[in-house]
Design a protein around this motif. Structure first.
Motif, PDB file in Angstrom:
ATOM      1  N   ASP A  95      12.290  12.004 -27.916  1.00  0.00           N
ATOM      2  CA  ASP A  95      12.767  10.697 -28.679  1.00  0.00           C
ATOM      3  C   ASP A  95      13.655   9.944 -27.609  1.00  0.00           C
ATOM      4  O   ASP A  95      13.385   8.547 -27.472  1.00  0.00           O
ATOM      5  CB  ASP A  95      13.688  11.169 -29.796  1.00  0.00           C
ATOM      6  N   GLN A  96      14.402  10.765 -26.908  1.00  0.00           N
ATOM      7  CA  GLN A  96      15.304   9.858 -25.728  1.00  0.00           C
ATOM      8  C   GLN A  96      14.377   9.119 -24.960  1.00  0.00           C
ATOM      9  O   GLN A  96      14.685   7.867 -24.556  1.00  0.00           O
ATOM     10  CB  GLN A  96      16.327  10.819 -25.166  1.00  0.00           C
ATOM     11  N   LEU A  97      13.260   9.920 -24.326  1.00  0.00           N
ATOM     12  CA  LEU A  97      12.378   9.384 -23.452  1.00  0.00           C
ATOM     13  C   LEU A  97      11.642   7.974 -24.001  1.00  0.00           C
ATOM     14  O   LEU A  97      11.529   7.088 -23.324  1.00  0.00           O
ATOM     15  CB  LEU A  97      11.323  10.480 -22.841  1.00  0.00           C
ATOM     16  N   HIS A  98      11.386   8.271 -25.206  1.00  0.00           N
ATOM     17  CA  HIS A  98      10.742   6.960 -25.928  1.00  0.00           C
ATOM     18  C   HIS A  98      11.769   5.843 -26.189  1.00  0.00           C
ATOM     19  O   HIS A  98      11.241   4.596 -25.936  1.00  0.00           O
ATOM     20  CB  HIS A  98       9.961   7.280 -27.129  1.00  0.00           C
ATOM     21  N   ASN A  99      12.942   6.125 -26.547  1.00  0.00           N
ATOM     22  CA  ASN A  99      13.788   5.098 -27.217  1.00  0.00           C
ATOM     23  C   ASN A  99      14.967   4.588 -26.186  1.00  0.00           C
ATOM     24  O   ASN A  99      15.635   3.621 -26.439  1.00  0.00           O
ATOM     25  CB  ASN A  99      14.209   5.422 -28.352  1.00  0.00           C
ATOM     26  N   ASN A 100      15.332   5.570 -25.125  1.00  0.00           N
ATOM     27  CA  ASN A 100      16.421   5.158 -24.387  1.00  0.00           C
ATOM     28  C   ASN A 100      15.987   4.695 -22.976  1.00  0.00           C
ATOM     29  O   ASN A 100      15.566   5.882 -22.366  1.00  0.00           O
ATOM     30  CB  ASN A 100      17.606   6.499 -24.549  1.00  0.00           C
ATOM     31  N   PRO A 101      16.179   3.576 -22.517  1.00  0.00           N
ATOM     32  CA  PRO A 101      15.825   3.341 -21.078  1.00  0.00           C
ATOM     33  C   PRO A 101      16.434   3.910 -19.939  1.00  0.00           C
ATOM     34  O   PRO A 101      15.820   4.457 -19.052  1.00  0.00           O
ATOM     35  CB  PRO A 101      16.218   1.890 -21.059  1.00  0.00           C
ATOM     36  N   VAL A 102      17.690   4.433 -20.280  1.00  0.00           N
ATOM     37  CA  VAL A 102      18.374   5.349 -18.935  1.00  0.00           C
ATOM     38  C   VAL A 102      17.880   6.521 -18.902  1.00  0.00           C
ATOM     39  O   VAL A 102      17.549   7.213 -18.000  1.00  0.00           O
ATOM     40  CB  VAL A 102      19.838   5.348 -19.583  1.00  0.00           C
ATOM     41  N   VAL A 103      17.389   7.204 -19.944  1.00  0.00           N
ATOM     42  CA  VAL A 103      16.811   8.549 -20.178  1.00  0.00           C
ATOM     43  C   VAL A 103      15.562   8.214 -19.559  1.00  0.00           C
ATOM     44  O   VAL A 103      15.076   9.177 -18.556  1.00  0.00           O
ATOM     45  CB  VAL A 103      16.719   9.271 -21.468  1.00  0.00           C
ATOM     46  N   SER A 104      14.721   7.569 -19.910  1.00  0.00           N
ATOM     47  CA  SER A 104      13.398   7.324 -19.374  1.00  0.00           C
ATOM     48  C   SER A 104      13.398   6.868 -17.824  1.00  0.00           C
ATOM     49  O   SER A 104      12.601   7.624 -17.068  1.00  0.00           O
ATOM     50  CB  SER A 104      12.661   6.035 -20.136  1.00  0.00           C
ATOM     51  N   ALA A 105      14.299   6.025 -17.491  1.00  0.00           N
ATOM     52  CA  ALA A 105      14.370   5.834 -16.043  1.00  0.00           C
ATOM     53  C   ALA A 105      14.700   6.664 -15.267  1.00  0.00           C
ATOM     54  O   ALA A 105      14.437   7.358 -14.212  1.00  0.00           O
ATOM     55  CB  ALA A 105      15.324   4.758 -15.705  1.00  0.00           C
ATOM     56  N   GLY A 106      15.672   7.441 -15.926  1.00  0.00           N
ATOM     57  CA  GLY A 106      16.383   8.733 -15.028  1.00  0.00           C
ATOM     58  C   GLY A 106      15.381   9.913 -14.821  1.00  0.00           C
ATOM     59  O   GLY A 106      15.126  10.611 -13.858  1.00  0.00           O
ATOM     60  N   VAL A 107      14.507  10.195 -15.671  1.00  0.00           N
ATOM     61  CA  VAL A 107      13.439  11.172 -15.685  1.00  0.00           C
ATOM     62  C   VAL A 107      12.579  10.593 -14.363  1.00  0.00           C
ATOM     63  O   VAL A 107      11.972  11.511 -13.817  1.00  0.00           O
ATOM     64  CB  VAL A 107      12.765  11.483 -17.010  1.00  0.00           C
ATOM     65  N   ARG A 108      11.973   9.363 -14.561  1.00  0.00           N
ATOM     66  CA  ARG A 108      11.361   8.952 -13.809  1.00  0.00           C
ATOM     67  C   ARG A 108      11.817   8.976 -12.305  1.00  0.00           C
ATOM     68  O   ARG A 108      11.102   9.367 -11.148  1.00  0.00           O
ATOM     69  CB  ARG A 108      10.769   7.415 -13.812  1.00  0.00           C
ATOM     70  N   LEU A 109      13.010   8.708 -12.041  1.00  0.00           N
ATOM     71  CA  LEU A 109      13.756   8.858 -10.811  1.00  0.00           C
ATOM     72  C   LEU A 109      13.823  10.275 -10.204  1.00  0.00           C
ATOM     73  O   LEU A 109      13.778  10.567  -9.134  1.00  0.00           O
ATOM     74  CB  LEU A 109      15.132   8.284 -10.807  1.00  0.00           C
ATOM     75  N   THR A 110      13.856  11.301 -11.162  1.00  0.00           N
ATOM     76  CA  THR A 110      14.047  12.619 -10.952  1.00  0.00           C
ATOM     77  C   THR A 110      12.409  12.997 -10.243  1.00  0.00           C
ATOM     78  O   THR A 110      12.495  13.786  -9.343  1.00  0.00           O
ATOM     79  CB  THR A 110      14.325  13.462 -12.257  1.00  0.00           C
ATOM     80  N   ILE A 111      11.570  12.602 -10.633  1.00  0.00           N
ATOM     81  CA  ILE A 111      10.187  12.753 -10.552  1.00  0.00           C
ATOM     82  C   ILE A 111      10.059  12.147  -8.978  1.00  0.00           C
ATOM     83  O   ILE A 111       9.311  12.963  -8.200  1.00  0.00           O
ATOM     84  CB  ILE A 111       9.211  12.334 -11.384  1.00  0.00           C
ATOM     85  N   GLU A 112      10.745  10.988  -8.830  1.00  0.00           N
ATOM     86  CA  GLU A 112      10.488  10.395  -7.643  1.00  0.00           C
ATOM     87  C   GLU A 112      11.442  10.773  -6.539  1.00  0.00           C
ATOM     88  O   GLU A 112      11.423  10.079  -5.528  1.00  0.00           O
ATOM     89  CB  GLU A 112      10.370   8.736  -7.709  1.00  0.00           C
ATOM     90  N   ALA A 113      12.299  11.657  -6.770  1.00  0.00           N
ATOM     91  CA  ALA A 113      13.264  12.158  -6.006  1.00  0.00           C
ATOM     92  C   ALA A 113      13.202  12.462  -4.519  1.00  0.00           C
ATOM     93  O   ALA A 113      13.810  12.938  -3.827  1.00  0.00           O
ATOM     94  CB  ALA A 113      14.385  13.114  -6.527  1.00  0.00           C
ATOM     95  N   ALA A 114      11.663  12.668  -4.230  1.00  0.00           N
ATOM     96  CA  ALA A 114      11.467  13.113  -2.931  1.00  0.00           C
ATOM     97  C   ALA A 114      11.772  12.117  -1.841  1.00  0.00           C
ATOM     98  O   ALA A 114      11.960  12.357  -0.548  1.00  0.00           O
ATOM     99  CB  ALA A 114       9.742  13.324  -2.904  1.00  0.00           C
ATOM    100  N   ASN A 115      12.146  10.893  -2.355  1.00  0.00           N
ATOM    101  CA  ASN A 115      12.483   9.647  -1.755  1.00  0.00           C
ATOM    102  C   ASN A 115      14.045   9.834  -1.040  1.00  0.00           C
ATOM    103  O   ASN A 115      14.543   9.083  -0.231  1.00  0.00           O
ATOM    104  CB  ASN A 115      12.343   8.369  -2.329  1.00  0.00           C
ATOM    105  N   PHE A 116      14.920  10.543  -1.935  1.00  0.00           N
ATOM    106  CA  PHE A 116      16.261  10.760  -1.615  1.00  0.00           C
ATOM    107  C   PHE A 116      16.553  11.693  -0.371  1.00  0.00           C
ATOM    108  O   PHE A 116      15.722  12.550  -0.192  1.00  0.00           O
ATOM    109  CB  PHE A 116      16.893  11.417  -2.976  1.00  0.00           C
ATOM    110  N   ALA A 117      17.735  11.603  -0.186  1.00  0.00           N
ATOM    111  CA  ALA A 117      18.262  12.445   1.182  1.00  0.00           C
ATOM    112  C   ALA A 117      18.385  13.959   0.587  1.00  0.00           C
ATOM    113  O   ALA A 117      18.083  14.783   1.572  1.00  0.00           O
ATOM    114  CB  ALA A 117      19.581  11.851   1.564  1.00  0.00           C
ATOM    115  N   SER A 118      18.598  14.112  -0.469  1.00  0.00           N
ATOM    116  CA  SER A 118      18.651  15.595  -1.209  1.00  0.00           C
ATOM    117  C   SER A 118      17.860  15.474  -2.352  1.00  0.00           C
ATOM    118  O   SER A 118      17.973  14.565  -2.955  1.00  0.00           O
ATOM    119  CB  SER A 118      20.149  16.060  -1.087  1.00  0.00           C
TER     120      SER A 118
END
Length: 219
Positions: A95-118
């Motif tokens: 529900d959060q993923l579908h309705n909360n943009p911060v949660v949705s963006a946070g999960v996408r960023l977590t998946i893309e975190a290979a771009n991060f320094a750690s």
């Protein structure tokens, strides 16, 4: 105090604007200029709160992680049966993923975190820990087979959930995520629950989903 209050409002606006842009474009294709335009702030205001794009992305992940972790903490502290709690956790995070943009963006960023320094692994590890608690509780209650290896099962469950929500996002913008999770549970339950309880527990995911929808519809 007024200046501090404005700073809080500005930071929240930056987080909200950045979440919208990161969710739409991803980490690599988002610039801080894009974030400023979406949030309606100057670059100076943005840099006052975040010294880099990665720092901003990590702040969104932290906000998402706190929102999602609260679900797990509340369920761990509850008296809900372990198997029920595990199913509820997946549906509520969905529900959060579908309705909360911060949660949705946070999960996408977590998946893309290979771009991060750690690396960013805390969200997955915390979800797995919660799943382990629910699995062990389910074993004590007789809903989970005693031979299930809890750590491996928790790792697989969270991996499966991650895959389901990603595919749902790609295909339907998560419009079908609840149904896909019910289907996931129908596939997983025969390997988790005792044979003599399977007929009853196989209908549990759909019953929980229907109950939650009915409760939400009352408000």
């Amino acid at each position: 105090m007024a200046q501090q209050a404005r700073a809080v409002v500005t930071r929240a606006a930056i987080i909200s604007g950045a979440a919208a842009v990161f969710q739409q474009r991803g980490y690599g294709s988002t610039s801080l200029a894009d974030v400023c335009a979406e949030a309606g702030v100057t670059k100076g205001a943005l840099y006052f709160h975040f010294d880099s794009k990665e720092a901003l992305a990590r702040a969104i992940i932290e906000s998402q992680h706190e929102l999602s972790s609260a679900i797990g903490r509340d369920l761990v502290a509850s008296n809900m049966r372990g198997l029920n709690a595990m199913i509820v956790m997946t549906l509520e995070i969905a529900d959060q993923l579908h309705n909360n943009p911060v949660v949705s963006a946070g999960v996408r960023l977590t998946i893309e975190a290979a771009n991060f320094a750690s690396p960013v692994d805390a969200p997955y590890l915390d979800w797995m820990k919660a799943a382990e608690v629910f699995l062990r509780r389910g074993q004590v209650e007789g809903d989970i087979t005693e031979t299930v290896e809890v750590c491996s099962a928790a790792h697989f469950l969270i991996s499966g959930f991650t895959g389901v929500q990603v595919v749902s996002d790609v295909l339907t913008r998560r419009e079908d995520i609840q149904q896909r999770l019910v289907e996931m549970w129908h596939m997983l339950l025969p390997g988790l629950v005792p044979t003599d309880r399977l007929a009853d527990l196989l209908t549990l995911p759909e019953r929980i989903r229907a109950s939650r929808q009915a409760a939400l519809g009352q408000h």
